[in-house]
Write a protein that holds these residues in place. Structure first.
Motif, mmCIF file in Angstrom:
data_model
loop_
_atom_site.group_PDB
_atom_site.id
_atom_site.type_symbol
_atom_site.label_atom_id
_atom_site.label_comp_id
_atom_site.label_asym_id
_atom_site.label_seq_id
_atom_site.Cartn_x
_atom_site.Cartn_y
_atom_site.Cartn_z
ATOM 1 N N ALA A 87 0.856 -1.191 0.000
ATOM 2 C CA ALA A 87 0.000 0.000 0.000
ATOM 3 C C ALA A 87 0.890 1.238 0.000
ATOM 4 O O ALA A 87 1.684 1.425 0.916
ATOM 5 C CB ALA A 87 -0.917 -0.007 1.221
ATOM 6 N N ILE A 92 -3.033 5.177 0.027
ATOM 7 C CA ILE A 92 -3.540 5.351 1.395
ATOM 8 C C ILE A 92 -4.197 6.718 1.556
ATOM 9 O O ILE A 92 -5.302 6.820 2.106
ATOM 10 C CB ILE A 92 -2.405 5.127 2.419
ATOM 11 N N PRO A 122 1.549 -1.336 4.551
ATOM 12 C CA PRO A 122 2.066 -0.113 3.933
ATOM 13 C C PRO A 122 3.519 -0.265 3.485
ATOM 14 O O PRO A 122 4.321 -0.920 4.145
ATOM 15 C CB PRO A 122 1.972 0.933 5.038
ATOM 16 N N VAL A 124 5.867 2.697 2.515
ATOM 17 C CA VAL A 124 5.963 4.147 2.390
ATOM 18 C C VAL A 124 7.317 4.598 2.940
ATOM 19 O O VAL A 124 7.666 4.267 4.074
ATOM 20 C CB VAL A 124 4.812 4.839 3.167
ATOM 21 N N TYR A 134 -0.412 11.948 5.668
ATOM 22 C CA TYR A 134 -0.295 10.500 5.825
ATOM 23 C C TYR A 134 -0.747 10.068 7.215
ATOM 24 O O TYR A 134 -1.538 9.128 7.357
ATOM 25 C CB TYR A 134 1.146 10.060 5.541
ATOM 26 N N PHE A 148 -3.742 -2.584 10.056
ATOM 27 C CA PHE A 148 -2.455 -2.268 9.450
ATOM 28 C C PHE A 148 -1.354 -3.157 9.990
ATOM 29 O O PHE A 148 -1.251 -3.370 11.198
ATOM 30 C CB PHE A 148 -2.071 -0.806 9.726
ATOM 31 N N PRO A 151 4.821 -0.824 9.283
ATOM 32 C CA PRO A 151 5.245 -0.063 8.117
ATOM 33 C C PRO A 151 6.541 -0.627 7.530
ATOM 34 O O PRO A 151 7.380 -1.153 8.251
ATOM 35 C CB PRO A 151 5.478 1.350 8.648
#
Length: 181
Positions: A87, A92, A122, A124, A134, A148, A151
């Motif tokens: 993602a 997002i 995610p 990112v 964000y 989620f 990250p």
């Protein structure tokens, strides 16, 4: 002959990040847990971010990236769950804002309205994750019940190698939803 129970169907939404090249790991993990899968990719992800022919062979279905016309049959059954992996920052933020300008985003916006469980992994970069939009998007999506994973920045570690992307973590997040219900 009795009718066999239908396997749950997972929509895998793939965004344009380099790690998308390994999306087959997620599809295989889902299939090992007895899910059927269909892939919906952002238009940019379709431009060389993953092996589309290999993914179609693995799922046995065409990859969707554009809306169908009303006369065309639905190529996938309704989803029992959705995973967004990888993602990206763009997806997002647009999703949290309710922007539905691609099939992938429209699917995500609709899945929330249908009450379909959604897990997100995610991918990112730290510089993008520092943008206040964000953080606001994560708060909004979590408030909508979206799960989620950790990250992933893709930044190399001290040894120069990149950490593994936890594809199977998406399935764990969905099972957590099912166990809690």
């Amino acid at each position: 002959m009795t009718e066999q129970a239908r396997k749950p169907f997972l929509y895998v939404v793939v965004c344009a990040a380099g790690i998308a090249a390994d999306v087959s790991k997620l599809i295989s993990a889902a299939q090992e847990r007895d899910w059927e899968t269909g892939v919906i990719a952002t238009p940019v992800a379709m431009n060389g971010f993953f092996d589309t022919a290999a993914v179609e062979a693995l799922t046995g279905r065409p990859i969707r990236s554009a809306w169908r016309t009303p006369a065309e049959p639905r190529p996938f059954p309704p989803p029992d769950a959705v995973v967004v992996a990888p993602a990206t920052f763009n997806t997002i933020n647009k999703w949290a804002a309710g922007i539905s300008d691609t099939l992938a985003l429209g699917t995500l916006c609709e899945a929330y309205g249908l009450g379909v469980p959604i897990a997100v992994l995610p991918c990112v970069a730290d510089a993008l994750a520092a943008h206040p939009a964000y953080g606001d998007s994560l708060i909004r999506l979590r408030g909508m019940g979206v799960r989620f994973g950790e990250p992933y920045t893709g930044e190399p570690g001290e040894d120069g190698g990149r950490p593994e992307f936890g594809w199977e973590r998406a399935m764990d997040l969905l099972e957590r939803d099912a166990d809690a219900g």
